[in-house]
Design an enzyme around this catalytic site. Sequence first.
Site, PDB file in Angstrom:
ATOM      1  N   HIS A  63      11.637  -4.574   1.982  1.00 36.26           N
ATOM      2  CA  HIS A  63      10.183  -4.675   1.985  1.00 36.26           C
ATOM      3  C   HIS A  63       9.694  -5.113   3.355  1.00 36.26           C
ATOM      4  O   HIS A  63      10.488  -5.532   4.207  1.00 36.26           O
ATOM      5  CB  HIS A  63       9.704  -5.669   0.919  1.00 36.26           C
ATOM      6  CG  HIS A  63      10.064  -7.095   1.234  1.00 36.26           C
ATOM      7  ND1 HIS A  63      11.300  -7.633   0.937  1.00 36.26           N
ATOM      8  CD2 HIS A  63       9.362  -8.086   1.842  1.00 36.26           C
ATOM      9  CE1 HIS A  63      11.331  -8.898   1.339  1.00 36.26           C
ATOM     10  NE2 HIS A  63      10.180  -9.195   1.900  1.00 36.26           N
ATOM     11  N   HIS A 115       8.671  -5.539   9.932  1.00 33.50           N
ATOM     12  CA  HIS A 115      10.084  -5.192   9.922  1.00 33.50           C
ATOM     13  C   HIS A 115      10.590  -5.137   8.480  1.00 33.50           C
ATOM     14  O   HIS A 115       9.965  -5.679   7.569  1.00 33.50           O
ATOM     15  CB  HIS A 115      10.905  -6.216  10.717  1.00 33.50           C
ATOM     16  CG  HIS A 115      10.825  -7.599  10.170  1.00 33.50           C
ATOM     17  ND1 HIS A 115       9.802  -8.463  10.473  1.00 33.50           N
ATOM     18  CD2 HIS A 115      11.637  -8.261   9.305  1.00 33.50           C
ATOM     19  CE1 HIS A 115       9.978  -9.603   9.837  1.00 33.50           C
ATOM     20  NE2 HIS A 115      11.090  -9.513   9.102  1.00 33.50           N
TER      21      HIS A 115
END
Length: 189
Positions: free
Chosen positions: A53, A142
Site C-alpha cells: 500500500h 512509496h
Amino acid sequence: MSLFPELDVPPSDRLFFGIFPPSPVAEAIAGRARDLKGGLGLSGAPLTPDRFHVTLHHIGDYAGLPRGIVAQALEAGEAASSAAPFEATFDQAASFNNRGNNPFVLQGGEGLAELHAFQKALGLAMAHAGLGKQVARQFNPHVTLLYDRALAPETPTAPVSWTVSEFVLIHSLLGQTRHVVLGRWPLKG
C-alpha cells in the site's frame, strides 16, 4: 515511575489513510520484489501482496481506537472522495536508512504528480475536519516491498502502474500485521 500509569500504555492501534493496488497489480509488485531482492542481494522476506500500500497520511498511533478521531477521519474521507481517479506509476526502487531494519521500497518520479495532488487535497479535508495536526507536511509516496539489514541503492525498475480509483481509512493492529478497513471511498470526480 509515572504519576499517571494509564498514560504509559503502549500504542496498540494505528490509523492511516492509504491506497492499495488492485490484486493483479499487487501480484506484479510481489514478482518485482522477488526479482529485485535477488538482483540486489537482499535477504529480507518480501511482504505479502495484501500488505502492499501507499500511506497517504499517518493519523497516529494510539492505545485503543479513539472514536472522535475516527469520526473526524471519516468526515475528511467523505469530503476528499469528490476527486477524480488518477494514475500512479512507480519506476524506481531504493532503501530507506532505518538503522538496520531498512525498508526497501518502490518509488516514482513524475508518474506520481497526481498522487501528490490527491494527498494534498486529502490533507486539506483533514484540516477542515479538525485533524490539521495529523496532516503530513512531507510526502514521499512509496510501496514497501520488504525490510532488510542491507541498504540497496536507487535502482530503476520496469514501471508498475495502476489507476487509483479509491482510498481507505485503515485501522492497523500494531504487531499483528492486520489491517481493518474503517472507511472506503471510491473517487467520484
